[in-house]
Design a protein around this motif. Structure first.
Motif: not given
Length: 227
Positions: A52-59, A64-67, A70-72
């Motif tokens: 459920k946590r992996e499929n949640s929008p917050v996760f 996406r924020s981490l990616l 990292s891209n920045a």
């Protein structure tokens, strides 16, 4: 005589398979303890929570924020690397330009040095030629001149007086000298001596040579008389 016994009747029905006899439907555990149903339920709940946590929008937003972060960082490092490479390329270009400028200056200097060396050789030849010409001119100028020393200078002496002296010298040496035979006559004062000499420029080299010959013979006769 032995007795024959009949086997006991089979308890299996004809419709049942024999393997059911050896494979019972329920397996009785060997140990006497019962399975831990609480642990099984907790594992099932944890796996369900993870799914459920992996499929949640917050996760997903966190990922996406981490990616993005990292891209920045990667973009910043790549930009810094590009800037450093551009600076190195610019420095290399400046070094190449400086080397090319120095090489051009060296080539120009070598051309100038070669040209100066050629001009120096040409000037040396020209100077030698001028020295030869001056020497020839001096010979021509002095070819008819005679220097007469040890004749005292009279007060108020002029060229007429000098011409008279030269005429008398010619008479003494038995070589007549006329006024028209004298092109020029003058006195020269020497710095290292109080005496002066008379320089006479005659009209011809032949007259000069005859006068010198007579002078040599006159000196020889004088020395012979003294001995």
């Amino acid at each position: 005589m032995p007795l024959k016994r009949t086997p006991p009747p089979s308890t299996l029905n004809r419709g049942e398979k024999e393997e059911n006899v050896f494979c019972p439907r329920f397996i009785i555990p060997q140990s006497g303890s019962t399975p831990n149903l609480t642990d099984m339920e907790s594992d099932n709940n944890t796996s369900r929570f993870k799914r459920k946590r992996e499929n949640s929008p917050v996760f997903m937003q966190e990922i996406r924020s981490l990616l993005s972060a990292s891209n920045a960082k990667s973009d910043e490092k790549f930009t810094a690397l590009q800037s450093a490479m551009a600076e190195v390329i610019a420095q290399n270009t400046e070094i190449k330009d400086a080397i090319a400028f120095t090489s051009k200056q060296y080539d120009d200097m070598m051309v100038q040095l070669n040209q100066l060396e050629s001009e120096r050789k040409s000037d040396r030849v020209h100077i030698q030629q001028l020295e030869e010409k001056v020497e020839n001119l001096e010979r021509m100028l002095y070819s008819t001149k005679i220097e007469i020393r040890n004749i005292p200078k009279k007060p108020g002496e002029n060229k007429d007086d000098l011409c008279t002296i030269i005429t008398r010298v010619g008479n003494v040496l038995e070589t007549p000298i006329q006024r028209q035979d004298i092109k020029d006559v003058f006195r020269v004062n020497y710095k290292d001596s109080k005496s002066s000499a008379i320089i006479v420029d005659l009209s011809s080299v032949i007259l000069k040579e005859n006068l010198l010959k007579k002078r040599s013979s006159f000196q020889q006769q004088k020395q012979a008389k003294q001995t």
